[in-house]
Design an enzyme around this catalytic site. Structure first.
Site, PDB file in Angstrom:
ATOM      1  N   ARG A   1      53.956 -98.555  50.549  1.00 34.28           N
ATOM      2  CA  ARG A   1      54.247 -97.132  50.326  1.00 34.28           C
ATOM      3  C   ARG A   1      53.062 -96.452  50.025  1.00 34.28           C
ATOM      4  O   ARG A   1      51.735 -97.112  49.696  1.00 34.28           O
ATOM      5  CB  ARG A   1      54.855 -97.175  48.719  1.00 34.28           C
ATOM      6  CG  ARG A   1      56.158 -97.496  48.556  1.00 34.28           C
ATOM      7  CD  ARG A   1      57.202 -96.253  49.401  1.00 34.28           C
ATOM      8  NE  ARG A   1      58.535 -96.761  49.011  1.00 34.28           N
ATOM      9  CZ  ARG A   1      59.600 -97.294  50.153  1.00 34.28           C
ATOM     10  NH1 ARG A   1      58.894 -97.786  51.433  1.00 34.28           N
ATOM     11  NH2 ARG A   1      60.528 -97.674  49.825  1.00 34.28           N
TER      12      ARG A   1
ATOM     13  N   GLU B   1      54.796 -87.917  51.829  1.00 33.75           N
ATOM     14  CA  GLU B   1      55.554 -87.655  53.039  1.00 33.75           C
ATOM     15  C   GLU B   1      56.439 -86.451  52.734  1.00 33.75           C
ATOM     16  O   GLU B   1      57.092 -86.318  51.868  1.00 33.75           O
ATOM     17  CB  GLU B   1      56.224 -89.137  53.246  1.00 33.75           C
ATOM     18  CG  GLU B   1      55.416 -90.249  53.408  1.00 33.75           C
ATOM     19  CD  GLU B   1      56.451 -91.533  53.424  1.00 33.75           C
ATOM     20  OE1 GLU B   1      57.768 -91.478  53.657  1.00 33.75           O
ATOM     21  OE2 GLU B   1      55.613 -92.537  53.546  1.00 33.75           O
TER      22      GLU B   1
ATOM     23  N   HIS C   1      57.414 -93.604  59.008  1.00 35.63           N
ATOM     24  CA  HIS C   1      58.295 -94.339  58.085  1.00 35.63           C
ATOM     25  C   HIS C   1      59.223 -94.996  58.762  1.00 35.63           C
ATOM     26  O   HIS C   1      60.488 -94.797  58.598  1.00 35.63           O
ATOM     27  CB  HIS C   1      58.583 -93.378  56.844  1.00 35.63           C
ATOM     28  CG  HIS C   1      58.891 -94.409  55.751  1.00 35.63           C
ATOM     29  ND1 HIS C   1      58.610 -93.919  54.191  1.00 35.63           N
ATOM     30  CD2 HIS C   1      59.371 -95.587  55.348  1.00 35.63           C
ATOM     31  CE1 HIS C   1      59.012 -94.917  53.448  1.00 35.63           C
ATOM     32  NE2 HIS C   1      59.508 -95.869  54.329  1.00 35.63           N
TER      33      HIS C   1
HETATM   34  P1  NAP Z   1      59.303-108.364  47.398  1.00 36.90           P
HETATM   35  O1  NAP Z   1      60.111-109.377  47.856  1.00 36.90           O
HETATM   36  O2  NAP Z   1      59.710-107.963  45.899  1.00 36.90           O
HETATM   37  O3  NAP Z   1      57.720-108.461  47.452  1.00 36.90           O
HETATM   38  C1  NAP Z   1      56.663-107.482  46.663  1.00 36.90           C
HETATM   39  C2  NAP Z   1      55.606-108.597  46.470  1.00 36.90           C
HETATM   40  O4  NAP Z   1      54.409-107.883  45.962  1.00 36.90           O
HETATM   41  C3  NAP Z   1      55.722-109.743  45.439  1.00 36.90           C
HETATM   42  O5  NAP Z   1      55.396-110.849  46.138  1.00 36.90           O
HETATM   43  C4  NAP Z   1      55.054-109.448  44.327  1.00 36.90           C
HETATM   44  O6  NAP Z   1      54.132-110.552  43.803  1.00 36.90           O
HETATM   45  C5  NAP Z   1      54.007-108.198  44.494  1.00 36.90           C
HETATM   46  N1  NAP Z   1      53.722-107.459  43.604  1.00 36.90           N
HETATM   47  C6  NAP Z   1      54.727-106.990  42.857  1.00 36.90           C
HETATM   48  N2  NAP Z   1      54.122-106.035  41.799  1.00 36.90           N
HETATM   49  C7  NAP Z   1      52.755-106.114  42.207  1.00 36.90           C
HETATM   50  C8  NAP Z   1      51.370-105.795  41.422  1.00 36.90           C
HETATM   51  N3  NAP Z   1      51.758-104.823  40.430  1.00 36.90           N
HETATM   52  N4  NAP Z   1      50.543-106.140  41.981  1.00 36.90           N
HETATM   53  C9  NAP Z   1      50.207-106.899  43.151  1.00 36.90           C
HETATM   54  N5  NAP Z   1      51.348-107.431  43.717  1.00 36.90           N
HETATM   55  C10 NAP Z   1      52.557-107.041  43.282  1.00 36.90           C
HETATM   56  O7  NAP Z   1      59.423-107.062  48.171  1.00 36.90           O
HETATM   57  P2  NAP Z   1      59.574-107.036  49.550  1.00 36.90           P
HETATM   58  O8  NAP Z   1      61.005-107.054  50.072  1.00 36.90           O
HETATM   59  O9  NAP Z   1      58.842-107.881  50.362  1.00 36.90           O
HETATM   60  O10 NAP Z   1      59.288-105.486  50.005  1.00 36.90           O
HETATM   61  C11 NAP Z   1      58.191-104.790  49.565  1.00 36.90           C
HETATM   62  C12 NAP Z   1      57.742-103.664  49.528  1.00 36.90           C
HETATM   63  O11 NAP Z   1      57.806-102.819  50.952  1.00 36.90           O
HETATM   64  C13 NAP Z   1      58.781-102.596  49.007  1.00 36.90           C
HETATM   65  O12 NAP Z   1      58.676-102.535  47.541  1.00 36.90           O
HETATM   66  C14 NAP Z   1      58.692-101.129  49.744  1.00 36.90           C
HETATM   67  O13 NAP Z   1      58.303-100.411  48.962  1.00 36.90           O
HETATM   68  C15 NAP Z   1      58.038-101.502  50.974  1.00 36.90           C
HETATM   69  N6  NAP Z   1      58.909-101.570  52.032  1.00 36.90           N
HETATM   70  C16 NAP Z   1      58.527-100.358  53.178  1.00 36.90           C
HETATM   71  C17 NAP Z   1      59.546-100.453  54.247  1.00 36.90           C
HETATM   72  C18 NAP Z   1      59.025 -99.158  55.129  1.00 36.90           C
HETATM   73  O14 NAP Z   1      60.029 -98.604  55.911  1.00 36.90           O
HETATM   74  N7  NAP Z   1      57.822 -99.023  55.807  1.00 36.90           N
HETATM   75  C19 NAP Z   1      60.472-101.221  54.490  1.00 36.90           C
HETATM   76  C20 NAP Z   1      60.758-102.188  53.527  1.00 36.90           C
HETATM   77  C21 NAP Z   1      60.223-102.194  52.388  1.00 36.90           C
HETATM   78  P3  NAP Z   1      54.612-111.909  43.042  1.00 36.90           P
HETATM   79  O15 NAP Z   1      55.386-112.573  43.999  1.00 36.90           O
HETATM   80  O16 NAP Z   1      53.377-112.377  42.871  1.00 36.90           O
HETATM   81  O17 NAP Z   1      55.345-111.718  41.943  1.00 36.90           O
END
Ligand code: NAP
Length: 337
Positions: free
Chosen positions: A256, A285, A303
């Site tokens: 993000r 955005e 995006h």
């Molecule tokens: P996820 O499985 O929940 O992974 C998020 C990771 O971030 C987890 O490993 C978590 O750590 C870590 N995290 C959470 N809070 C944190 C904090 N305060 N400080 C540091 N690390 C933190 O999510 P995901 O499915 O991989 O998706 C991640 C993000 O990608 C989404 O939230 C979304 O915003 C973004 N995204 C963007 C697109 C796009 O179109 N560009 C598409 C999909 C997703 P721990 O494991 O240590 O708890």
């Protein structure tokens, strides 16, 4: 009763009323068709995002809402929505555009669509790494503008991705999928830093977890962001963090926009604190910081993380699963609050 006769009045009266689902954007056709099969569906017939008045009007009249990242569901909107809507079945995994505490206080369940977009977003992060290191945007612009005068040995020399050190910020589903590609496909060394701040090697992989973000920033050739946007990750990467990075390092952001302080990124690029950036997401955005637009060493995408035909249909069907479970009186599988 003949085939063309209407059903008896008693049957018509007892037919259960189908829940009304508000859909804020046009979705892929198979998703819209699947939604219409199960629910009454109300939503726009244009491709543009709803303005806040239209969003609130839709929210007030529906039993559940299927919003997307462009719908700002803050405490004011949720507070004004009235009692009818009980589920936000978000189309996407990131829920930073929804005030989760306000939704919970209002008794609204929020769900997302994990897993089905992991590979597409990880692929896009790899594409941005390659595009940034190998100067693909610059090369493509030169060809289209008729500025290419043929091959020569020192033209558009980029840097090799293979063998570099990748630092992953947020080792969740997408972060792990990127690590797998980087290790297995490009022979990269992978470091990771995450909320849990665990240290040491990650079981079953060659990922090395570090406990301090600075350690990762100092050691990485590429820093790739994969954490969610939450209060503690807003501007997680700003001036002090760019100052820690190697002068030839690049930043990749497919998470993000506000996780990165965009003004500090522009300054870091201008002062050559870092060598480039590959961005899919932005702080405000669809506005892109003017200091980024003119730079050759920055790759800018609109995006596109989950933007594949397969992924967007799967996201819609996952949101549908959550709606169906909710209206069947079950806990939706992807509840986040
Ligand atoms: P996820 O499985 O929940 O992974 C998020 C990771 O971030 C987890 O490993 C978590 O750590 C870590 N995290 C959470 N809070 C944190 C904090 N305060 N400080 C540091 N690390 C933190 O999510 P995901 O499915 O991989 O998706 C991640 C993000 O990608 C989404 O939230 C979304 O915003 C973004 N995204 C963007 C697109 C796009 O179109 N560009 C598409 C999909 C997703 P721990 O494991 O240590 O708890």
């Amino acid at each position: 009763m003949g085939a063309t006769d209407p059903p008896p009045v008693t049957d018509r009266m007892s037919a259960p009323k189908r829940p009304l689902v508000g859909v804020t954007r046009r979705l892929p056709e198979p998703v819209e068709a699947a939604l219409r099969e199960r629910f009454e569906v109300r939503g726009p017939d244009t491709q543009r995002a709803l303005d806040s008045g239209e969003l609130l009007a839709l929210l007030k009249e529906c039993d559940a809402l299927l919003p997307t990242v462009t719908d700002r569901l803050d405490a004011a909107v949720i507070g004004a929505a009235g009692p009818r809507c009980r589920l936000f079945a978000n189309f996407g995994v990131g829920v930073n555009h929804i005030d989760l505490a306000a939704a919970t206080n209002a008794g609204i369940i929020v769900t997302n669509t994990p897993d089905v977009l992991t590979d597409d977003t990880a692929d896009l992060a790899m594409a941005l790494m390659l595009a940034t290191l190998r100067r693909l945007g610059e090369g493509e612009r030169a060809v289209r503008a008729g500025r290419w005068d043929g091959w020569h040995p020192t033209q558009f020399l980029g840097r090799r991705l293979t063998g570099k050190t990748l630092g992953i910020v947020g080792l969740g589903r997408i972060g792990r999928a990127v690590a797998k590609r980087a290790e297995g496909g490009f022979g990269m060394k992978v470091l990771a830093w995450s909320r849990s701040k665990r240290r040491g090697s990650e079981a079953g992989t060659r990922i090395e977890r570090v406990s301090k973000l600075d350690q990762l920033l100092e050691a990485s050739d590429i820093v790739s962001i994969h954490c969610p946007l939450v209060p503690t990750t807003r501007h997680l990467i700003g001036r002090p963090q760019f100052a820690r990075m190697k002068a030839d390092a690049v930043l990749i952001n497919t998470a993000r926009g506000p996780v990165v302080d965009e003004a500090a990124l522009v300054e870091a690029l201008e002062t050559e604190m870092i060598a480039g950036a590959g961005l899919d997401v932005y702080e405000d955005e669809p506005r892109v910081h003017p200091g980024l637009v003119g730079r050759e060493n920055v790759v800018l995408l609109p995006h596109l993380g989950s933007a594949t035909q397969e992924g967007r249909v799967a996201m819609g069907l996952r949101a549908l699963d959550n709606l169906v479970a909710h209206f069947a009186g079950q806990e939706p599988p992807d509840k986040v609050n």
